[in-house]
Design a protein around this motif. Sequence first.
Motif, PDB file in Angstrom:
ATOM      1  N   GLU A  85      -1.122  -1.039   2.454  1.00 57.69           N
ATOM      2  CA  GLU A  85       0.137  -0.315   2.272  1.00 57.69           C
ATOM      3  C   GLU A  85      -0.083   1.004   1.544  1.00 57.69           C
ATOM      4  O   GLU A  85      -0.845   1.072   0.571  1.00 57.69           O
ATOM      5  CB  GLU A  85       1.141  -1.191   1.513  1.00 57.69           C
ATOM      6  CG  GLU A  85       1.494  -2.475   2.254  1.00 57.69           C
ATOM      7  CD  GLU A  85       2.416  -3.380   1.459  1.00 57.69           C
ATOM      8  OE1 GLU A  85       2.854  -4.405   2.002  1.00 57.69           O
ATOM      9  OE2 GLU A  85       2.696  -3.063   0.275  1.00 57.69           O
TER      10      GLU A  85
ATOM     11  N   GLU B 199      -7.033   7.186   2.725  1.00 54.36           N
ATOM     12  CA  GLU B 199      -6.836   5.764   2.471  1.00 54.36           C
ATOM     13  C   GLU B 199      -7.959   4.956   3.111  1.00 54.36           C
ATOM     14  O   GLU B 199      -8.434   5.287   4.200  1.00 54.36           O
ATOM     15  CB  GLU B 199      -5.485   5.298   3.015  1.00 54.36           C
ATOM     16  CG  GLU B 199      -4.294   5.896   2.284  1.00 54.36           C
ATOM     17  CD  GLU B 199      -2.974   5.339   2.797  1.00 54.36           C
ATOM     18  OE1 GLU B 199      -2.963   4.752   3.909  1.00 54.36           O
ATOM     19  OE2 GLU B 199      -1.954   5.461   2.097  1.00 54.36           O
TER      20      GLU B 199
ATOM     21  N   PRO C 255      -1.357  -2.386  -2.056  1.00 58.46           N
ATOM     22  CA  PRO C 255      -1.751  -0.986  -1.847  1.00 58.46           C
ATOM     23  C   PRO C 255      -3.161  -0.844  -1.295  1.00 58.46           C
ATOM     24  O   PRO C 255      -4.081  -1.564  -1.683  1.00 58.46           O
ATOM     25  CB  PRO C 255      -1.668  -0.391  -3.259  1.00 58.46           C
ATOM     26  CG  PRO C 255      -1.927  -1.560  -4.159  1.00 58.46           C
ATOM     27  CD  PRO C 255      -1.284  -2.730  -3.485  1.00 58.46           C
TER      28      PRO C 255
ATOM     29  N   THR D  58       0.512   4.196  -0.830  1.00 54.81           N
ATOM     30  CA  THR D  58       1.128   4.509  -2.116  1.00 54.81           C
ATOM     31  C   THR D  58       1.759   5.892  -2.018  1.00 54.81           C
ATOM     32  O   THR D  58       1.085   6.869  -1.691  1.00 54.81           O
ATOM     33  CB  THR D  58       0.083   4.494  -3.244  1.00 54.81           C
ATOM     34  OG1 THR D  58      -0.502   3.185  -3.322  1.00 54.81           O
ATOM     35  CG2 THR D  58       0.715   4.852  -4.575  1.00 54.81           C
TER      36      THR D  58
ATOM     37  N   GLU E 184       4.851   1.231  -6.714  1.00 53.39           N
ATOM     38  CA  GLU E 184       3.602   0.841  -6.057  1.00 53.39           C
ATOM     39  C   GLU E 184       3.863  -0.337  -5.118  1.00 53.39           C
ATOM     40  O   GLU E 184       4.559  -1.282  -5.484  1.00 53.39           O
ATOM     41  CB  GLU E 184       2.566   0.445  -7.101  1.00 53.39           C
ATOM     42  CG  GLU E 184       1.223   0.076  -6.503  1.00 53.39           C
ATOM     43  CD  GLU E 184       0.218  -0.390  -7.542  1.00 53.39           C
ATOM     44  OE1 GLU E 184      -0.826   0.268  -7.690  1.00 53.39           O
ATOM     45  OE2 GLU E 184       0.493  -1.400  -8.216  1.00 53.39           O
TER      46      GLU E 184
END
Length: 242
Positions: free
Chosen positions: A157, A141, A169, A159, A165
């Motif tokens: 955030e 990420e 994200p 996924t 979703e």
Amino acid sequence: MKHTTPILTVTALTAGALLALASPLAASAHVSATPTSTAAGSSIVLTFSTAHGCEGSSTTQMTIDIPESILSVSPTINPGWTVEKINVDLATPIDDGHGNEITTRVGQVSYTATTPLPDGFRDTFALSLQLPAEAEGETLEFPVLQTCEVGETNWSESTIDGEDEPALPAPFITLTAATGDEHGHSNTDAETVATHDDTTAIATDTTTASDDVLARVLGAGGLVVGAISIVLAITARRKQTV
């Protein structure tokens, strides 16, 4: 039968209005990341893109968090932005394979706009880096903090497969199996990633965001329905006056 045409006209006008409203909503795309490769151990150019501000406010800064497993990053110089690499200490120093000890890594890359990027205009930010080896199946990420003239949006955030979703994200990539052709680079995490001449490096945008395509389709649909609505309205009025 006298009421049929007015009803159709109202319905068409309503549909056209809904499609017209849907267009700017669809254009509100997430911050996305496009890799040139996802093979573990490969050297890639990861391109981040954004097409909107913070609820209409112009973007002034984009700060990208770099995963701990990535030890070195070369940001591409982007016209209209200044760029800064922010180093952080490694929890455990590592040997680079040449007798030198690495104690820090690039933890963040921050782009600051010389002139704020208006809402609704798109820009990209490209980073050259090497993916960790032997990490097939792992998801990396890259949370992005988007700072605007008014407010900010934290795209951080996670996924999760099988779940809806999240609202904000974080951009991410999932590593695939090593191909055995990682551009001649070692598969050790301590290997320094390939560098490039910042005066000639070009961040090539290889994809068009699906949200942008959807926005265009909806926008075109709104125009077509709107035109039909006008024709129906004119026809209805003529019938009423006859």
